[in-house]
Scaffold this motif. Structure first.
Motif, short mmCIF file in Angstrom:
data_model
loop_
_atom_site.label_atom_id
_atom_site.label_comp_id
_atom_site.label_asym_id
_atom_site.label_seq_id
_atom_site.Cartn_x
_atom_site.Cartn_y
_atom_site.Cartn_z
N LYS A 123 -1.89 18.10 -2.84
CA LYS A 123 -2.89 17.67 -1.87
C LYS A 123 -2.50 18.15 -0.47
CE LYS A 123 -3.73 13.32 -4.35
NZ LYS A 123 -5.13 13.43 -4.73
N PRO A 124 -2.58 19.46 -0.24
CA PRO A 124 -2.23 19.95 1.10
C PRO A 124 -3.31 19.58 2.12
CG PRO A 124 -3.13 21.73 -0.22
CD PRO A 124 -3.06 20.54 -1.12
N PHE A 125 -2.92 19.49 3.39
CA PHE A 125 -3.92 19.37 4.46
C PHE A 125 -4.40 20.80 4.73
CE2 PHE A 125 -0.87 15.85 5.78
CZ PHE A 125 -1.58 14.88 5.09
N CYS A 152 5.89 4.20 1.57
CA CYS A 152 6.51 5.34 2.26
C CYS A 152 7.40 4.86 3.38
CB CYS A 152 5.43 6.29 2.81
SG CYS A 152 6.11 7.60 3.82
N ARG A 178 0.85 -1.19 0.00
CA ARG A 178 0.00 0.00 0.00
C ARG A 178 0.89 1.25 0.00
NH1 ARG A 178 -2.12 -2.62 4.52
NH2 ARG A 178 -0.95 -1.08 5.69
N PRO A 179 0.32 2.41 -0.37
CA PRO A 179 1.12 3.64 -0.39
C PRO A 179 1.83 3.91 0.95
CG PRO A 179 -0.96 4.02 -1.48
CD PRO A 179 -1.02 2.62 -0.94
N ASP A 180 1.15 3.66 2.07
CA ASP A 180 1.79 3.95 3.36
C ASP A 180 2.97 2.99 3.60
OD1 ASP A 180 -0.66 2.21 3.64
OD2 ASP A 180 0.22 1.84 5.60
N ARG A 197 7.02 10.89 -1.83
CA ARG A 197 6.57 11.36 -3.15
C ARG A 197 5.74 12.63 -2.98
NH1 ARG A 197 1.49 9.09 -5.37
NH2 ARG A 197 2.15 10.29 -7.16
N THR A 237 9.64 13.00 5.91
CA THR A 237 9.55 11.56 6.22
C THR A 237 10.93 10.90 6.19
OG1 THR A 237 9.22 10.84 3.93
CG2 THR A 237 7.24 11.44 5.17
N VAL A 244 3.23 16.12 10.24
CA VAL A 244 2.64 14.82 9.89
C VAL A 244 3.67 13.95 9.17
CG1 VAL A 244 0.88 13.63 8.53
CG2 VAL A 244 0.27 15.70 9.80
N GLY A 245 4.42 14.58 8.26
CA GLY A 245 5.47 13.84 7.56
C GLY A 245 6.53 13.33 8.51
N PHE A 288 2.69 15.06 -5.04
CA PHE A 288 1.60 14.90 -5.99
C PHE A 288 1.62 16.05 -6.99
CE2 PHE A 288 0.14 12.51 -2.31
CZ PHE A 288 -0.38 11.35 -2.90
N ARG A 304 -4.20 26.08 3.22
CA ARG A 304 -5.07 26.47 2.11
C ARG A 304 -4.82 27.91 1.66
NH1 ARG A 304 -8.62 28.93 5.84
NH2 ARG A 304 -8.98 27.41 7.49
N ARG A 350 6.85 18.20 3.07
CA ARG A 350 6.19 17.07 3.74
C ARG A 350 6.89 15.75 3.41
NH1 ARG A 350 -0.18 17.50 2.65
NH2 ARG A 350 0.59 16.59 0.73
N ALA A 351 7.18 15.56 2.12
CA ALA A 351 7.83 14.31 1.70
C ALA A 351 9.23 14.22 2.30
CB ALA A 351 7.88 14.23 0.18
#
Ligand SMILES: Nc1ncnc2c1ncn2[C@@H]1O[C@H](COP(=O)(O)OP(=O)(O)O)[C@@H](O)[C@H]1O
Ligand SMILES: [Mg+2]
Lengths: 327, 245
Positions: free
Chosen positions: B93-95, B81, B76-78, B87, B158, B106-107, B89, B140, B154-155
């Protein structure tokens, strides 16, 4: 100390000393306020934090209430033990609903429909469950009202008053801790964007399931309180759709995903409902549903004018900054 | 068999169909640890689909994807990671309702459970990418270039071994592009970060990548150094009618 903490302290102090001044009616209203603040907070974990809309949340109230009540009525098991069973049953139900919904990618509105379906199904099940009273209801033997028996949850109304107050404080502190934890960030990320959350290493399925389980278990404790406070349970009340709506109104009106929202919402809505009921009765007519109508109108007003809820707006007005309560 | 260690990323004969459309059709390339490789091709060539197959979003209909010799297929994607692949996008896709800093926290929580550590890492990364002064803003409220920057932050937070960048420099001004290129170069030099980037901005591709893989209509066209690739007639052919390189 932040100004938010001071505000919260003042509110808590008011509730702690209120029994010294308030009469039994006012206290009973305050119990209802705190009850809705509590279950609203529990529901908020699922919707406000993890973004999963549960519209059948009363299933967890009902399961918790019936489990602890049945254990007490049929086997004499005290509430203090019954509550563990109550939470366990609700967590199990939440896991089933969550696992079904999340495994098969049921999202948004469709997930909400699934939660309603489960609640309605359970209501019908309990209506035919004669061992638990069926539609006739399940009644708890009322003990002495003078004792303060926390083990069996029998006794004076003041005991229930302080019990639900303690539950409110407890769940507030828990939610605050959660929001500042890894799990809390995980939920917020899933709420905001599941694909992005997954790309950052978050197991989305597990995050959502954890939120449902925790929310269900905490809601069930509210159900135990409900059962032992009111001493009677009916399937259409414990599992009814209108109950589910009542649970979610306070956090929506107060502010989804905030820690103060459910409290503020309950403080606004419950007195509003009580006031309307009292006013219509004083005017000499019984209008069934007028309370619901007013709830509906206030909800419309909120959605229209304060779409984020009252608390985020009030927080700015009071100059409390726009940071999260936890900071 | 082969005594040499497996490459960091191995892509072999990758295939993906979307209802009859052969979006990716036999793409192969390998990336050694510490390399910077660009994946280019006209719009609709299948570049993002390749990334999505590496990242576990789509399961390939054929072919191999291996990270340090371990297959990523079926993860799965998680899980991808956590295996060490970060990665971004292309469609960001920001929170949106979280602050810029919280997005990056979060990362960072991928590798630590401690919020204070995650926050420190987030600030470091935001400093690096020039987003530090916007860290308290809700995501936003960012402009599109800043959102792309946030994707990278973010990426990066991680702590990936391999970073997949999908058109992160589109829409940046030349000076901003140069700064971001410099940032990636430094990360690559100082931490050995391996990068695969999809990019239309040739200025960035030329400056950053050691090797370029070109695909068109899902199929491999050629592979080589940036200088070789831009002179290759097959490459010029497939860009016909597109913006010039
Ligand atoms: N999820 C999808 N479903 C159907 N078709 C898709 C999907 N994703 C990409 N495609 C198609 O696959 C082809 C390659 O797309 P993409 O990989 O996004 O190209 P690129 O990133 O090189 O511009 C395009 O024709 C696109 O329309
Ligand atoms: Mg693309």
């Amino acid at each position: 100390m932040s100004r938010q903490a001071i505000l919260l302290g003042l509110l808590l102090a008011a509730f702690v000393v209120a029994p010294a001044f308030a009469g039994p009616y006012l206290l009973s209203v305050m119990v209802v306020v705190m009850y809705f603040a509590y279950v609203g907070q529990a529901w908020n974990i699922m919707m406000g934090f993890a973004g999963q809309l549960s519209l059948g949340h009363t299933i967890y109230v009902g399961l918790g209430a019936y489990t602890a009540a049945a254990l007490f009525v049929h086997f004499g098991i005290p509430a203090i033990f019954g509550l563990f069973a109550a939470a366990a049953v609700a967590v199990a139900a939440g896991s089933i609903i969550g696992a079904l919904g999340f495994r098969f990618g049921v999202k948004g509105v469709y997930f909400a429909l699934l939660t309603i379906a489960f609640a309605e199904f359970t209501r019908i099940l309990f209506e035919h469950f004669t061992a638990l009273g069926g539609t006739g209801g399940l009644f708890l033997p009322v003990g002495s009202r003078d004792s303060f028996d926390l083990i069996h949850l029998r006794g004076h109304p003041l005991m229930f008053y302080y019990l639900i107050l303690a539950m409110c404080v407890g769940i507030f502190l828990l939610c605050r801790k959660l929001l500042n934890s890894r799990l809390g960030y995980t939920w917020l990320a899933v709420r905001e964007d599941q694909d992005a959350a997954a790309a950052l290493g978050i197991n989305v399925f597990r995050a959502k399931l954890t939120a449902v389980m925790l929310s269900a278990g905490l809601t069930a404790l509210g159900g135990v309180f409900f059962a032992f406070y009111y001493n009677n349970l009916f399937p259409n009340q414990a599992f009814g759709m209108n109950r589910s709506i009542e649970i979610i109104l306070a956090p929506i009106v107060g502010g989804l995903g905030t820690l103060f929202g459910p409290i503020l919402g309950a403080l606004i809505l419950t007195p509003l409902g009580e006031g309307i009921t009292a006013a219509t009765e004083a005017m000499g007519f019984k209008a069934a549903g007028i309370k619901q109508l007013c709830y509906g109108l206030s909800l419309l007003a909120i959605v229209k004018f304060l779409p984020e809820g009252v608390w985020p707006w009030l927080r700015l007005r009071l100059g409390l900054g726009d940071g999260e309560e936890g900071e | 068999m082969s005594p040499s260690p497996p490459p960091l990323l191995l892509i072999e004969g990758l295939v993906k169909h979307f209802r009859g459309l052969r979006a990716v059709d036999g793409v192969s390339f390998r990336v050694e640890a510490g390399e910077i490789v660009a994946l280019i091709g006209p719009n609709g060539a299948g570049k993002t689909t390749v990334f999505n197959m590496i990242a576990g979003v789509f399961e390939p209909d054929g072919g191999r994807v291996e990270l340090e010799g371990r297959s990523l297929i079926g993860l799965r994607p998680d899980q991808v990671c956590r295996a060490g692949v970060g990665r971004t996008f292309q469609l960001v896709k920001p929170f949106g309702n979280l602050s810029v800093e919280e997005n990056v926290v979060v990362g960072a929580l991928r590798w630590t459970h401690e919020i204070t550590k995650a926050r420190a890492q987030a600030r470091e990364v935001l400093d690096l990418l020039g987003l530090a002064d916007k860290r308290r803003q809700p995501a936003r409220s960012l402009t599109l270039p800043d959102r792309k920057c946030l994707e990278v932050a973010r990426a990066l937070a991680t702590k990936p071994k391999l970073l997949l960048l999908d058109e992160v420099m589109a829409g940046l001004r030349p000076a901003e592009t140069d700064r971001m290129v410099e940032t990636f170069r430094r990360l690559n030099r100082e931490t050995g970060l391996t990068i695969v980037l999809i990019e239309h901005v040739m200025r960035a591709v030329m400056a950053l990548s050691q090797r370029v893989v070109v695909i068109n209509s899902g199929q491999p066209v050629c592979e080589g150094t940036p200088e070789e690739v831009v002179r290759d007639p097959r490459v010029l052919d497939c860009y016909l009618g597109e913006e010039p390189l």
